[in-house]
Design an enzyme around this catalytic site. Structure first.
Site, PDB file in Angstrom:
ATOM      1  N   GLU A  55     -22.214 -65.284 -11.453  1.00  0.00           N
ATOM      2  CA  GLU A  55     -20.861 -64.936 -11.905  1.00  0.00           C
ATOM      3  C   GLU A  55     -19.816 -65.634 -11.034  1.00  0.00           C
ATOM      4  O   GLU A  55     -19.837 -65.521  -9.818  1.00  0.00           O
ATOM      5  CB  GLU A  55     -20.672 -63.412 -11.861  1.00  0.00           C
ATOM      6  CG  GLU A  55     -19.236 -62.919 -11.965  1.00  0.00           C
ATOM      7  CD  GLU A  55     -18.467 -63.376 -13.217  1.00  0.00           C
ATOM      8  OE1 GLU A  55     -19.039 -63.409 -14.310  1.00  0.00           O
ATOM      9  OE2 GLU A  55     -17.268 -63.726 -13.055  1.00  0.00           O
TER      10      GLU A  55
ATOM     11  N   ARG B 105     -11.561 -51.778 -20.012  1.00  0.00           N
ATOM     12  CA  ARG B 105     -12.627 -52.775 -19.812  1.00  0.00           C
ATOM     13  C   ARG B 105     -13.240 -52.669 -18.421  1.00  0.00           C
ATOM     14  O   ARG B 105     -14.448 -52.819 -18.255  1.00  0.00           O
ATOM     15  CB  ARG B 105     -12.088 -54.190 -20.039  1.00  0.00           C
ATOM     16  CG  ARG B 105     -13.164 -55.269 -19.902  1.00  0.00           C
ATOM     17  CD  ARG B 105     -12.609 -56.670 -20.051  1.00  0.00           C
ATOM     18  NE  ARG B 105     -13.673 -57.652 -19.952  1.00  0.00           N
ATOM     19  CZ  ARG B 105     -14.167 -58.121 -18.810  1.00  0.00           C
ATOM     20  NH1 ARG B 105     -13.701 -57.700 -17.656  1.00  0.00           N
ATOM     21  NH2 ARG B 105     -15.154 -59.010 -18.816  1.00  0.00           N
TER      22      ARG B 105
ATOM     23  N   TYR C 183      -4.310 -46.598 -27.961  1.00  0.00           N
ATOM     24  CA  TYR C 183      -5.364 -45.582 -27.882  1.00  0.00           C
ATOM     25  C   TYR C 183      -5.530 -45.137 -26.432  1.00  0.00           C
ATOM     26  O   TYR C 183      -5.231 -45.895 -25.503  1.00  0.00           O
ATOM     27  CB  TYR C 183      -6.696 -46.110 -28.447  1.00  0.00           C
ATOM     28  CG  TYR C 183      -7.123 -47.457 -27.927  1.00  0.00           C
ATOM     29  CD1 TYR C 183      -7.800 -47.590 -26.721  1.00  0.00           C
ATOM     30  CD2 TYR C 183      -6.841 -48.614 -28.656  1.00  0.00           C
ATOM     31  CE1 TYR C 183      -8.192 -48.827 -26.247  1.00  0.00           C
ATOM     32  CE2 TYR C 183      -7.228 -49.860 -28.191  1.00  0.00           C
ATOM     33  CZ  TYR C 183      -7.904 -49.956 -26.984  1.00  0.00           C
ATOM     34  OH  TYR C 183      -8.283 -51.189 -26.511  1.00  0.00           O
TER      35      TYR C 183
ATOM     36  N   ASP D 212     -18.921 -64.137 -26.420  1.00  0.00           N
ATOM     37  CA  ASP D 212     -17.806 -65.033 -26.748  1.00  0.00           C
ATOM     38  C   ASP D 212     -18.175 -66.512 -26.611  1.00  0.00           C
ATOM     39  O   ASP D 212     -17.565 -67.363 -27.250  1.00  0.00           O
ATOM     40  CB  ASP D 212     -16.618 -64.760 -25.818  1.00  0.00           C
ATOM     41  CG  ASP D 212     -15.810 -63.543 -26.242  1.00  0.00           C
ATOM     42  OD1 ASP D 212     -16.125 -62.954 -27.289  1.00  0.00           O
ATOM     43  OD2 ASP D 212     -14.858 -63.191 -25.512  1.00  0.00           O
TER      44      ASP D 212
HETATM   45  C1  LIG Z   1     -11.069 -60.614 -16.550  1.00  0.00           C
HETATM   46  C2  LIG Z   1     -11.246 -60.431 -18.042  1.00  0.00           C
HETATM   47  C3  LIG Z   1     -10.329 -59.654 -18.745  1.00  0.00           C
HETATM   48  C4  LIG Z   1     -10.445 -59.498 -20.124  1.00  0.00           C
HETATM   49  N1  LIG Z   1      -9.522 -58.751 -20.787  1.00  0.00           N
HETATM   50  C5  LIG Z   1      -9.614 -58.609 -22.124  1.00  0.00           C
HETATM   51  C6  LIG Z   1      -8.637 -57.873 -22.836  1.00  0.00           C
HETATM   52  O1  LIG Z   1      -7.684 -57.373 -22.264  1.00  0.00           O
HETATM   53  N2  LIG Z   1      -8.768 -57.757 -24.202  1.00  0.00           N
HETATM   54  C7  LIG Z   1      -9.832 -58.336 -24.862  1.00  0.00           C
HETATM   55  O2  LIG Z   1      -9.921 -58.236 -26.089  1.00  0.00           O
HETATM   56  N3  LIG Z   1     -10.785 -59.028 -24.207  1.00  0.00           N
HETATM   57  C8  LIG Z   1     -10.695 -59.184 -22.856  1.00  0.00           C
HETATM   58  N4  LIG Z   1     -11.652 -59.897 -22.197  1.00  0.00           N
HETATM   59  C9  LIG Z   1     -12.750 -60.482 -22.969  1.00  0.00           C
HETATM   60  C10 LIG Z   1     -13.826 -59.483 -23.388  1.00  0.00           C
HETATM   61  O3  LIG Z   1     -14.378 -58.872 -22.263  1.00  0.00           O
HETATM   62  C11 LIG Z   1     -14.852 -60.287 -24.163  1.00  0.00           C
HETATM   63  O4  LIG Z   1     -14.219 -60.817 -25.316  1.00  0.00           O
HETATM   64  C12 LIG Z   1     -16.014 -59.476 -24.701  1.00  0.00           C
HETATM   65  O5  LIG Z   1     -16.346 -58.426 -23.881  1.00  0.00           O
HETATM   66  C13 LIG Z   1     -17.242 -60.396 -24.889  1.00  0.00           C
HETATM   67  O6  LIG Z   1     -17.979 -60.450 -23.657  1.00  0.00           O
HETATM   68  P1  LIG Z   1     -18.584 -61.753 -23.006  1.00  0.00           P
HETATM   69  O7  LIG Z   1     -19.635 -61.276 -22.056  1.00  0.00           O
HETATM   70  O8  LIG Z   1     -18.959 -62.746 -24.025  1.00  0.00           O
HETATM   71  O9  LIG Z   1     -17.391 -62.390 -22.190  1.00  0.00           O
HETATM   72  P2  LIG Z   1     -16.616 -61.844 -20.910  1.00  0.00           P
HETATM   73  O10 LIG Z   1     -16.712 -60.372 -20.814  1.00  0.00           O
HETATM   74  O11 LIG Z   1     -15.296 -62.490 -20.967  1.00  0.00           O
HETATM   75  O12 LIG Z   1     -17.463 -62.429 -19.685  1.00  0.00           O
HETATM   76  C14 LIG Z   1     -17.557 -63.790 -19.349  1.00  0.00           C
HETATM   77  C15 LIG Z   1     -17.882 -63.871 -17.861  1.00  0.00           C
HETATM   78  O13 LIG Z   1     -18.265 -65.206 -17.525  1.00  0.00           O
HETATM   79  C16 LIG Z   1     -17.677 -65.540 -16.280  1.00  0.00           C
HETATM   80  N5  LIG Z   1     -17.635 -67.013 -16.218  1.00  0.00           N
HETATM   81  C17 LIG Z   1     -16.865 -67.847 -16.943  1.00  0.00           C
HETATM   82  N6  LIG Z   1     -17.172 -69.135 -16.655  1.00  0.00           N
HETATM   83  C18 LIG Z   1     -18.154 -69.094 -15.721  1.00  0.00           C
HETATM   84  C19 LIG Z   1     -18.894 -70.102 -15.021  1.00  0.00           C
HETATM   85  N7  LIG Z   1     -18.681 -71.398 -15.249  1.00  0.00           N
HETATM   86  N8  LIG Z   1     -19.829 -69.718 -14.117  1.00  0.00           N
HETATM   87  C20 LIG Z   1     -20.071 -68.397 -13.888  1.00  0.00           C
HETATM   88  N9  LIG Z   1     -19.400 -67.408 -14.517  1.00  0.00           N
HETATM   89  C21 LIG Z   1     -18.469 -67.759 -15.432  1.00  0.00           C
HETATM   90  C22 LIG Z   1     -16.333 -64.847 -16.319  1.00  0.00           C
HETATM   91  O14 LIG Z   1     -15.778 -64.711 -15.029  1.00  0.00           O
HETATM   92  C23 LIG Z   1     -16.701 -63.526 -16.974  1.00  0.00           C
HETATM   93  O15 LIG Z   1     -17.087 -62.563 -16.022  1.00  0.00           O
HETATM   94  C24 LIG Z   1     -11.539 -60.109 -20.825  1.00  0.00           C
HETATM   95  C25 LIG Z   1     -12.461 -60.878 -20.121  1.00  0.00           C
HETATM   96  C26 LIG Z   1     -12.333 -61.053 -18.739  1.00  0.00           C
HETATM   97  C27 LIG Z   1     -13.351 -61.917 -18.003  1.00  0.00           C
END
Ligand SMILES: Cc1cc2nc3c(=O)[nH]c(=O)nc-3n(C[C@H](O)[C@H](O)[C@H](O)COP(=O)(O)OP(=O)(O)OC[C@H]3O[C@@H](n4cnc5c(N)ncnc54)[C@H](O)[C@@H]3O)c2cc1C
Length: 395
Positions: free
Chosen positions: A35, A109, A218, A295
């Site tokens: 991470e 979150r 909410y 995502d």
């Molecule tokens: C700090 C933050 C705040 C958010 N706030 C919102 C919000 O307010 N509203 C909303 O709709 N969605 C928000 N999101 C996005 C939401 O969490 C995601 O859309 C959803 O939960 C899908 O999850 P995911 O695991 O695909 O992505 P995420 O939960 O976004 O996780 C992706 C992770 O990958 C890490 N990362 C990125 N690039 C690298 C790399 N090169 N090497 C290592 N790690 C890396 C990031 O730091 C993050 O922890 C936010 C995401 C983050 C990271």
């Protein structure tokens, strides 16, 4: 006992990456979560978790830990922002739980992330490596090697790219895929729930529709705070979830709303914003020993509140596939994408469609309102059966 030879690297310890580590860990499969952040900047806004997400969290053993921080809204109340009139109520609470066998929750979150992180940390087969910013992957040999920006390395039998919307790993799977700015901006703020006037004090999700903009609120933090999210058409292309936002710019999109409808926006302060991007559904989620999740694979617009839910669903299915095809990650990943691509594409399409409906104007707005007003409460919930009834997909 951890299973031998299956160490999985997970790039990204957000919602989907941690859920994948837990799902693998519960099956005795080792993983290392790389991470970028130090887990100290878990900002962000509220998240809604439909029954499809809470069912998956229950299976991961995380639901109980997050429930004290979550809120169970009784309904979604849908309003027209221009008239201030309530158009419909979609029953949640006990109704949704009886119908889908899992609750509808709203929470911050950061609370969801903390619950997932604690569960991951408690599992022997899971290693968390904060501060590891993945910049390069070498998958030429028998193993996959991930390199960090500071030269650190990690090795595994396969790699899951769970690195979010602005994924570094996506181009390895689909070099031609590119995010497109939708021309809309989301804004968020949080305020204490004490002393809020009706209807903002109700134990519900409020959804206010208007031409080129809408508003959602909410309770979060166990009901102490109200999370407010507004989406407006306009704004600039900017990366990141945490841009500063001016209340004046935001309010300029709501000038035609009634005084009461927009009073919540006027009360809130400290607005943050993020630009909304879309990605055409990918033709594949994996190549060889590398697969994408959440995502990184299929960003969804927020109109159906399914971003976190889809990432958690992916994690459960992906872990089951890796377990079923031990020693053959490419086959496991092909099965995973066959199971997940249609579902993710449908949610992506429907989210965009809901966004268009929310922002209708003129005669189409009035027609939409009529349809919403005429629909029974039971029918309003049934329309989401395809989304919330989703069961764990067996490999
Ligand atoms: C700090 C933050 C705040 C958010 N706030 C919102 C919000 O307010 N509203 C909303 O709709 N969605 C928000 N999101 C996005 C939401 O969490 C995601 O859309 C959803 O939960 C899908 O999850 P995911 O695991 O695909 O992505 P995420 O939960 O976004 O996780 C992706 C992770 O990958 C890490 N990362 C990125 N690039 C690298 C790399 N090169 N090497 C290592 N790690 C890396 C990031 O730091 C993050 O922890 C936010 C995401 C983050 C990271």
């Amino acid at each position: 006992m951890p299973k031998q030879g299956e160490r999985v690297l997970i790039a990204g310890g957000g919602i989907g990456g941690l859920a994948a580590a837990i799902a693998l860990g519960r099956r005795g499969i080792e993983s290392e979560v790389l991470e970028r952040s130090r887990f100290t900047e878990e900002t962000g806004a509220g998240i809604q978790l439909g029954p499809n997400a809470t069912r998956a969290l229950k299976a991961l053993g995380v639901l109980e830990a997050i429930e004290p921080h979550a809120f169970r809204p009784e309904a979604i109340w849908i309003y027209d922002g221009l008239s201030g009139r309530r158009l419909a109520s979609v029953p949640l609470g006990r109704h949704a739980e009886d119908r889908y066998g899992a609750p509808y929750l709203t929470l911050h979150r950061a609370d969801l992330h903390a619950g997932l992180r604690a569960a991951a940390e408690s599992l022997g087969p899971v290693t968390l490596r904060p501060g590891f910013d993945v910049t390069a992957i070498d998958a030429q040999g028998a193993d996959v090697l991930a390199r960090g920006v500071d030269g650190s390395e990690a090795k595994g039998a396969s790699l899951i790219g769970a690195d979010g919307l602005w994924s570094t790993l996506r181009p390895l799977i689909m070099p031609e895929a590119s995010l497109r700015f939708t021309g809309a901006t989301a804004w968020r703020a949080r305020l204490p729930r004490g002393n809020l006037p009706a209807p903002f004090d109700a134990a519900v999700v409020g959804l206010w529709l208007g031409p080129r903009s809408h508003l959602v609120h909410y309770p979060v933090r166990g009901g102490d705070d109200l999370n407010v999210v507004a989406v407006t058409e306009g704004g600039a292309e900017r990366q990141g979830w945490n841009q500063s936002g001016s209340a004046e710019t935001l309010l300029s999109s709501f000038t035609r709303w009634t005084k009461d409808s927009k009073s919540l926006l006027e009360r809130a302060a400290g607005w943050r914003s993020w630009s909304l991007y879309r990605l055409t559904p990918l033709r594949r989620f994996s190549v060889g020993r590398i697969a994408l999740l959440g995502d990184a694979a299929h960003p969804v617009l927020p109109y159906l509140a399914q971003g976190a839910a889809l990432a958690i669903e992916d994690a459960v299915t992906l872990a089951a596939c890796i377990d079923a095809w031990q020693g053959d990650p490419p086959q496991a990943f092909r099965r995973y994408e066959a199971l997940r691509r249609p579902r993710a594409a449908r949610v992506q399409r429907q989210s965009r469609r809901f966004g268009r409906i929310y922002h209708l104007s003129g005669g189409l707005r009035l027609a939409r309102n009529l349809v919403l007003e005429r629909r029974s409460e039971a029918a309003a919930l049934q329309r989401f059966d395809w989304l919330y009834r989703h069961e764990d997909q067996r490999p």
